[in-house]
Design a protein around this motif. Structure first.
Motif: not given
Length: 182
Positions: A100-124
């Motif tokens: 519930a609380f300590d496995l957050g280091k492996w939860d990459m949802a926030d990293v995915m948001v940054v990845g999508i933003a970077m992909t969008y900027i690069g593709l654009n």
């Protein structure tokens, strides 16, 4: 928020020829709004595309994305709910608390948001560069290109999930520390 953010379109790549004018046998021909490339993808759509590839490295990336961006966040949400509401029913609530609380280091949802933003900027940037090379204007030919690529509502719902999950984790961890579980 997680379910909607994962299945809704997050990015749309849309390259078009806005207008194409040329003279043919003395007549002026005009074509408008001609699609060169269009694709709209959700996170699940991206994962599915990767897993369907014949290349093992693409399949591995697809499986890792599924695990760290979809499955793990879902497990963490379930573990938080169970830990707060009825962890006393489990033999080892420490494992549940860890999920519930300590496995957050492996939860990459926030990293995915940054990845999508970077992909969008690069593709654009790539699309603008490539489409500008197709803009031609002379006596016999005139083309005007257009990049209609855009971030879609699914990304904003997914970002809302990420923010909500961080806030929920913070609040539930505080409650847990104060009350000591159920």
């Amino acid at each position: 928020l997680l379910a909607v953010g994962v299945i809704s379109p997050i990015i749309e790549v849309d390259a078009r020829i806005q207008s194409l004018e040329f003279a043919l046998l003395g007549d002026k021909l005009v074509f408008t709004n001609q699609v060169l490339f269009f694709q709209s993808k959700s996170i699940i759509g991206i994962i599915s595309t990767l897993i369907d590839q014949p290349k093992p490295d693409a399949v591995l990336v697809g499986v890792l994305l599924m695990l760290f961006v979809v499955v793990l966040p879902l497990l963490r949400l379930l573990a938080r709910g169970i830990h707060i509401s009825c962890s006393h029913l489990f033999r080892n609530p420490k494992v549940l608390r860890f999920m519930a609380f300590d496995l957050g280091k492996w939860d990459m949802a926030d990293v995915m948001v940054v990845g999508i933003a970077m992909t969008y900027i690069g593709l654009n940037g790539i699309l603008k560069s490539q489409l500008s090379g197709l803009n031609i204007e002379n006596d016999t030919l005139k083309t005007v290109t257009e990049n209609n690529s855009a971030l879609q509502p699914g990304l904003f719902v997914f970002v809302a999930y990420v923010a909500f999950a961080k806030l929920l984790s913070f609040l539930l961890k505080g409650i847990d520390e104060r009350n000591g579980g159920c």
